[in-house]
Design a protein around this motif. Structure first.
Motif, PDB file in Angstrom:
ATOM      1  N   GLN A 105       0.833  -1.208   0.000  1.00 56.79           N
ATOM      2  CA  GLN A 105       0.000   0.000   0.000  1.00 56.79           C
ATOM      3  C   GLN A 105       0.861   1.249   0.000  1.00 56.79           C
ATOM      4  OE1 GLN A 105      -2.669   0.353   3.343  1.00 56.79           O
ATOM      5  NE2 GLN A 105      -3.307   2.416   2.785  1.00 56.79           N
ATOM      6  N   ALA A 106       1.936   1.241   0.791  1.00 54.25           N
ATOM      7  CA  ALA A 106       2.818   2.406   0.834  1.00 54.25           C
ATOM      8  C   ALA A 106       3.499   2.637  -0.509  1.00 54.25           C
ATOM      9  CB  ALA A 106       3.871   2.214   1.925  1.00 54.25           C
ATOM     10  N   VAL A 107       3.949   1.566  -1.142  1.00 60.83           N
ATOM     11  CA  VAL A 107       4.610   1.693  -2.447  1.00 60.83           C
ATOM     12  C   VAL A 107       3.613   2.161  -3.499  1.00 60.83           C
ATOM     13  CG1 VAL A 107       5.877   0.452  -4.244  1.00 60.83           C
ATOM     14  CG2 VAL A 107       6.334  -0.037  -1.833  1.00 60.83           C
ATOM     15  N   LEU A 108       2.422   1.595  -3.467  1.00 57.90           N
ATOM     16  CA  LEU A 108       1.368   2.027  -4.393  1.00 57.90           C
ATOM     17  C   LEU A 108       1.024   3.497  -4.190  1.00 57.90           C
ATOM     18  CD1 LEU A 108      -0.769  -1.181  -4.086  1.00 57.90           C
ATOM     19  CD2 LEU A 108      -0.143  -0.183  -6.282  1.00 57.90           C
ATOM     20  N   THR A 109       0.902   3.911  -2.940  1.00 54.75           N
ATOM     21  CA  THR A 109       0.600   5.309  -2.651  1.00 54.75           C
ATOM     22  C   THR A 109       1.677   6.227  -3.214  1.00 54.75           C
ATOM     23  OG1 THR A 109      -0.608   4.728  -0.633  1.00 54.75           O
ATOM     24  CG2 THR A 109       0.225   6.985  -0.794  1.00 54.75           C
ATOM     25  N   HIS A 110       2.928   5.830  -3.061  1.00 55.76           N
ATOM     26  CA  HIS A 110       4.031   6.662  -3.547  1.00 55.76           C
ATOM     27  C   HIS A 110       4.004   6.804  -5.065  1.00 55.76           C
ATOM     28  CE1 HIS A 110       8.010   8.504  -3.350  1.00 55.76           C
ATOM     29  NE2 HIS A 110       8.349   7.749  -4.366  1.00 55.76           N
ATOM     30  N   TYR A 111       3.863   5.686  -5.756  1.00 59.06           N
ATOM     31  CA  TYR A 111       3.986   5.731  -7.215  1.00 59.06           C
ATOM     32  C   TYR A 111       2.676   6.005  -7.941  1.00 59.06           C
ATOM     33  CZ  TYR A 111       8.729   4.027  -6.660  1.00 59.06           C
ATOM     34  OH  TYR A 111      10.057   3.909  -6.319  1.00 59.06           O
ATOM     35  N   ARG A 112       1.552   5.813  -7.268  1.00 58.69           N
ATOM     36  CA  ARG A 112       0.267   6.069  -7.929  1.00 58.69           C
ATOM     37  C   ARG A 112      -0.360   7.395  -7.504  1.00 58.69           C
ATOM     38  NH1 ARG A 112       2.064   2.471 -10.986  1.00 58.69           N
ATOM     39  NH2 ARG A 112       1.193   0.356 -11.039  1.00 58.69           N
ATOM     40  N   GLY A 135       1.230  10.870 -16.448  1.00 55.92           N
ATOM     41  CA  GLY A 135       2.496  10.528 -17.079  1.00 55.92           C
ATOM     42  C   GLY A 135       3.056   9.206 -16.591  1.00 55.92           C
ATOM     43  N   TRP A 136       4.384   9.180 -16.430  1.00 57.70           N
ATOM     44  CA  TRP A 136       5.101   7.937 -16.144  1.00 57.70           C
ATOM     45  C   TRP A 136       4.634   7.283 -14.842  1.00 57.70           C
ATOM     46  CZ3 TRP A 136       7.823   7.064 -11.738  1.00 57.70           C
ATOM     47  CH2 TRP A 136       8.568   5.887 -11.695  1.00 57.70           C
ATOM     48  N   ALA A 137       4.525   5.966 -14.871  1.00 55.33           N
ATOM     49  CA  ALA A 137       4.238   5.186 -13.661  1.00 55.33           C
ATOM     50  C   ALA A 137       4.866   3.811 -13.841  1.00 55.33           C
ATOM     51  CB  ALA A 137       2.735   5.053 -13.437  1.00 55.33           C
ATOM     52  N   PRO A 138       5.504   3.278 -12.796  1.00 57.04           N
ATOM     53  CA  PRO A 138       6.126   1.956 -12.926  1.00 57.04           C
ATOM     54  C   PRO A 138       5.115   0.830 -12.793  1.00 57.04           C
ATOM     55  CG  PRO A 138       6.423   2.753 -10.705  1.00 57.04           C
ATOM     56  CD  PRO A 138       5.715   3.851 -11.452  1.00 57.04           C
ATOM     57  N   ALA A 139       5.510  -0.338 -13.283  1.00 59.12           N
ATOM     58  CA  ALA A 139       4.750  -1.546 -12.989  1.00 59.12           C
ATOM     59  C   ALA A 139       5.072  -1.973 -11.557  1.00 59.12           C
ATOM     60  CB  ALA A 139       5.113  -2.653 -13.967  1.00 59.12           C
ATOM     61  N   LEU A 140       4.070  -2.472 -10.842  1.00 60.87           N
ATOM     62  CA  LEU A 140       4.233  -2.894  -9.449  1.00 60.87           C
ATOM     63  C   LEU A 140       3.801  -4.344  -9.313  1.00 60.87           C
ATOM     64  CD1 LEU A 140       2.856   0.337  -7.723  1.00 60.87           C
ATOM     65  CD2 LEU A 140       5.246  -0.269  -8.185  1.00 60.87           C
ATOM     66  N   LEU A 141       4.727  -5.189  -8.822  1.00 58.61           N
ATOM     67  CA  LEU A 141       4.522  -6.628  -8.715  1.00 58.61           C
ATOM     68  C   LEU A 141       4.503  -7.041  -7.256  1.00 58.61           C
ATOM     69  CD1 LEU A 141       4.529  -9.582  -9.915  1.00 58.61           C
ATOM     70  CD2 LEU A 141       7.033  -9.430  -9.809  1.00 58.61           C
TER      71      LEU A 141
END
Length: 373
Positions: A228-235, A240-246
């Motif tokens: 959730q924290a990683v998703l919050t940071h990148y989403r 524009g740019w957004a990484p894939a999250l696995l």
């Protein structure tokens, strides 16, 4: 409220192509400043491993090495310290008597030790519930932080239930890193605390000449709070740019993978796994909307794959326990075998892609791994 999952065949992979368009609100900016003010704070290493880039057929691979975070062998101190800071600040500004409290939690090891360490440093008490199967050395490490430890005859979810009951005492405060209906504020603060890890990655990648950020981040998942924290940071970036999250889970406790497959949060019966910190049967209620909306993919891996990944990282100079090494094991699973090229395309990976693996614990965090066997 989660329901029990019906029996399903093994599901090693789940993908959703719309994830990179999903957006949410960012974490508070003051979290990184708080952690930066703590004694002994330094960013954990972001180590480039070119042999893995060659093996995985991508441009560059970095490992975020959480084997030593604020004096503990895992990342959990970030969430525990910020959440306890917020708890004590709230009590200081309320009408309650600001005397010592007992911080109560359930844990497979790292979170409980982080809560106990934070309590000791701040002159508070800690009571930690550990589920069946936690290694005695992990329990001893929590006891060494001067916490009371109660060993539960049951799985992680049962330890959480008992911790919640114990925290109902007048001086008790539940500091749990999973949420459910009616208990979401403190788990939310824990998730906010993890945002410092992502802020560090941004700065470190920029120093390595990476413009914009990674193309993929591989995340170990238990109840989903770190994810959730990683998703919050990148989403939370506007466009524009957004990484894939696995997301990567143990096969013995793939509650997020099962939930994503069914389209609703479910509880699964967990089994034994050396990935003890990921041995969770129910997704966090506050993590679930982020997981459902923003994860590109989820995969489950066996203990043997995690062990091989840990050995590979050790050979490359990175200390990683089974939970941390799961991210390499999961990415290997995704990028090899049948339909690997389709999965590579779905994740947007090519020969110049930048990948970040989150190694959330060192071997010292898990007595079943490496030299602490």
């Amino acid at each position: 409220m989660s329901q029990n999952a019906p029996a399903l065949p093994p599901l090693p992979w789940f993908g959703q192509p719309s994830a990179r368009a999903w957006r949410c609100e960012p974490a508070p900016a003051e979290v990184w400043a708080f952690h930066s003010s703590l004694p002994g704070y330094v960013p954990t290493p972001l180590t480039e491993l070119p042999p893995l880039a060659t093996e995985l057929r991508v441009g560059r691979v970095f490992v975020k090495d959480e084997s030593c975070r604020l004096g503990l062998p895992a990342f959990k101190a970030l969430g525990a310290s910020w959440a306890v800071h917020r708890v004590l600040a709230e009590r200081a500004t309320s009408n309650d008597e600001p005397g010592p409290v007992t911080l109560v939690t359930a844990t497979d090891g790292n979170h409980g030790r982080a809560v106990a360490r934070t309590a000791r440093l701040l002159g508070q008490h800690a009571h930690v519930f550990v589920p069946q199967g936690v290694h005695p050395q992990a329990v001893a490490a929590i006891v060494a932080e001067q916490a009371k430890v109660t060993e539960v005859c049951g799985p992680y979810d049962e330890a959480v239930r008992q911790a919640a009951e114990a925290a109902a005492a007048p001086d008790g405060v539940l500091v749990q890193d999973t949420a459910w209906a009616g208990y979401e504020q403190i788990p939310g603060w824990i998730v906010e605390g993890y945002s410092t890890l992502c802020a560090e990655i941004d700065r470190q990648l920029a120093n390595e000449g990476v413009v914009g950020g990674p193309d993929l981040v591989s995340i170990p998942v238990g109840v989903g709070s770190l994810a959730q924290a990683v998703l919050t940071h990148y989403r939370s970036r506007p466009s524009g740019w957004a990484p894939a999250l696995l997301a990567v889970e143990p096969e013995a406790a793939a509650c997020v993978l099962q939930s994503l497959t069914l389209g609703e949060p479910v509880s699964v019966t967990t089994g034994h796994t050396t990935m003890a910190g990921l041995n969770c049967g129910t997704p966090s209620s506050i993590a679930w909307p982020h997981l459902r909306g923003g994860l590109d993919a989820a995969v489950a891996v066996p203990d043997s794959d995690s062990a091989r990944a840990a050995a590979r990282l050790a050979a490359l100079g990175v200390s990683s326990g089974p939970c941390g090494a799961a991210t390499l094991a999961g990415l290997r699973t995704v990028l090899t075998g049948g339909s690997a090229e389709e999965r590579r395309t779905a994740l947007g990976l090519g020969p110049s892609s930048v990948v970040v693996l989150l190694s959330t614990e060192g071997t010292a965090a898990n007595p079943l791994s490496g030299v602490d066997h």
